[in-house]
Design a protein around this motif. Sequence first.
Motif, PDB file in Angstrom:
ATOM      1  N   VAL A  42       0.871  -1.174   0.000  1.00 24.19           N
ATOM      2  CA  VAL A  42       0.000   0.000   0.000  1.00 24.19           C
ATOM      3  C   VAL A  42       0.904   1.219   0.000  1.00 24.19           C
ATOM      4  O   VAL A  42       1.694   1.418   0.934  1.00 24.19           O
ATOM      5  CB  VAL A  42      -0.923   0.022   1.228  1.00 24.19           C
ATOM      6  N   THR A  43       0.809   2.035  -1.048  1.00 24.90           N
ATOM      7  CA  THR A  43       1.653   3.211  -1.187  1.00 24.90           C
ATOM      8  C   THR A  43       0.800   4.464  -1.103  1.00 24.90           C
ATOM      9  O   THR A  43      -0.204   4.580  -1.812  1.00 24.90           O
ATOM     10  CB  THR A  43       2.411   3.195  -2.532  1.00 24.90           C
ATOM     11  N   CYS A  44       1.188   5.376  -0.239  1.00 22.02           N
ATOM     12  CA  CYS A  44       0.505   6.667  -0.138  1.00 22.02           C
ATOM     13  C   CYS A  44       0.983   7.575  -1.261  1.00 22.02           C
ATOM     14  O   CYS A  44       2.197   7.718  -1.480  1.00 22.02           O
ATOM     15  CB  CYS A  44       0.794   7.297   1.227  1.00 22.02           C
ATOM     16  N   ALA A  45       0.050   8.161  -1.980  1.00 17.08           N
ATOM     17  CA  ALA A  45       0.369   9.036  -3.109  1.00 17.08           C
ATOM     18  C   ALA A  45      -0.199  10.433  -2.843  1.00 17.08           C
ATOM     19  O   ALA A  45      -1.064  10.609  -1.980  1.00 17.08           O
ATOM     20  CB  ALA A  45      -0.204   8.467  -4.405  1.00 17.08           C
ATOM     21  N   PRO A  46       0.262  11.429  -3.581  1.00 16.05           N
ATOM     22  CA  PRO A  46      -0.253  12.789  -3.363  1.00 16.05           C
ATOM     23  C   PRO A  46      -1.733  12.918  -3.703  1.00 16.05           C
ATOM     24  O   PRO A  46      -2.313  12.120  -4.438  1.00 16.05           O
ATOM     25  CB  PRO A  46       0.607  13.637  -4.316  1.00 16.05           C
ATOM     26  N   ALA A  47      -2.326  13.938  -3.157  1.00 18.41           N
ATOM     27  CA  ALA A  47      -3.668  14.408  -3.497  1.00 18.41           C
ATOM     28  C   ALA A  47      -3.657  15.905  -3.224  1.00 18.41           C
ATOM     29  O   ALA A  47      -2.709  16.443  -2.639  1.00 18.41           O
ATOM     30  CB  ALA A  47      -4.733  13.702  -2.661  1.00 18.41           C
ATOM     31  N   GLN A  48      -4.692  16.587  -3.654  1.00 17.91           N
ATOM     32  CA  GLN A  48      -4.800  18.033  -3.389  1.00 17.91           C
ATOM     33  C   GLN A  48      -6.016  18.270  -2.511  1.00 17.91           C
ATOM     34  O   GLN A  48      -7.157  18.239  -2.979  1.00 17.91           O
ATOM     35  CB  GLN A  48      -4.920  18.818  -4.691  1.00 17.91           C
ATOM     36  N   HIS A  49      -5.760  18.494  -1.234  1.00 24.60           N
ATOM     37  CA  HIS A  49      -6.859  18.660  -0.303  1.00 24.60           C
ATOM     38  C   HIS A  49      -6.380  19.448   0.904  1.00 24.60           C
ATOM     39  O   HIS A  49      -5.438  20.253   0.798  1.00 24.60           O
ATOM     40  CB  HIS A  49      -7.429  17.292   0.078  1.00 24.60           C
ATOM     41  N   TRP A  50      -6.985  19.215   2.066  1.00 22.51           N
ATOM     42  CA  TRP A  50      -6.618  19.884   3.308  1.00 22.51           C
ATOM     43  C   TRP A  50      -7.190  19.066   4.455  1.00 22.51           C
ATOM     44  O   TRP A  50      -7.959  18.130   4.226  1.00 22.51           O
ATOM     45  CB  TRP A  50      -7.155  21.324   3.343  1.00 22.51           C
TER      46      TRP A  50
END
Length: 333
Positions: free
Chosen positions: A192-200
């Motif tokens: 399981v790899t955490c990837a970027p997102a655009q949020h807050w």
Amino acid sequence: MSERPPHHGPDGRFRIPWPLVHPDRTRNGGVLRWQRERMMQKRAPDPRPEQLPPGTPEVARPRAAAEEVRITWIGHATFLVQMGGLNLLTDPHFSERASPFQFMGPRRFVPPAVDFDALPPIDAVLLSHDHYDHLDAPTVKRLHRKYGTALTWIAPLGHAEWLAGARIRHNVHDVDWWDSVELRGPAGPVSVTCAPAQHWTRRTLREFNNRLWGSFAIRSATRAVYFGGDSGYFRGYPEIGARLGPFDAVLMPIGAYDPRWFMAPAHMDPEEAVQSYREMGGGGVFIPMHWGTFRLTDEDPLEPPIRLHKAWEDSGLPPDDLRVLRHGDTVIL
């Protein structure tokens, strides 16, 4: 000392490190303007239960075959992902409301499509960020009571402290973007790899971006699934596809996008979800989420899949690769 990643702010908080495609108008009175507009404009009514008929879950019990993937939409951003012989839950939410209180706040249009007590044994939980429609404290505590230390928790940086406050301190992985956790499945390792997102992130008035947000790529020996979490459109999807793809299934948010002037930085619309899918490689089945469960914003709650179908057709993508699920439907690969 190693160089601080650009999404790590100097004050210890997290930040969006790239230029926004849509300007951020949430500050300097933006929230008040949105609330004024809501009072002045007529909105579509909430959907009736018959407008959101349930599907029939095809959950493998206790687990799916090693070479098989089963993805069941329980509601909103909650999926049961069965792959590599493991059972994973994304952003589990089984409460009546997406709120810090169960007597007020956004209420479900339909109940969770798989009853909590009917879940197969859960091996891991993936949490994308701390908002109340994704990180539901009552559900987290129910899972902990049921599975205890046998359950693995994976969440972006900062969530381990919150989980510790809920007395969850074992098998907790606090991960940064591009960090991976390897789970031991009966059919071999599942990463399981955490990837970027655009949020807050924020759960109280005193907190703001104290915890990171993200998306996840789940990969077994033979299959890969991408879970988009909650995100506005940004120009990082080609990199996600190049580094973590190709994907057999892409689970993307398509709702909570109006008013566009306010929501665009944090929530993509259906057209942007299709664009993101194409930029990640345009392969695998597309499964939409984050619509038809809670009313969080101002669009007609039944509009997102209509716009999604049109955007998909306009893009010339294979019709069979678009899977708009009813609550409870299962996609089997």
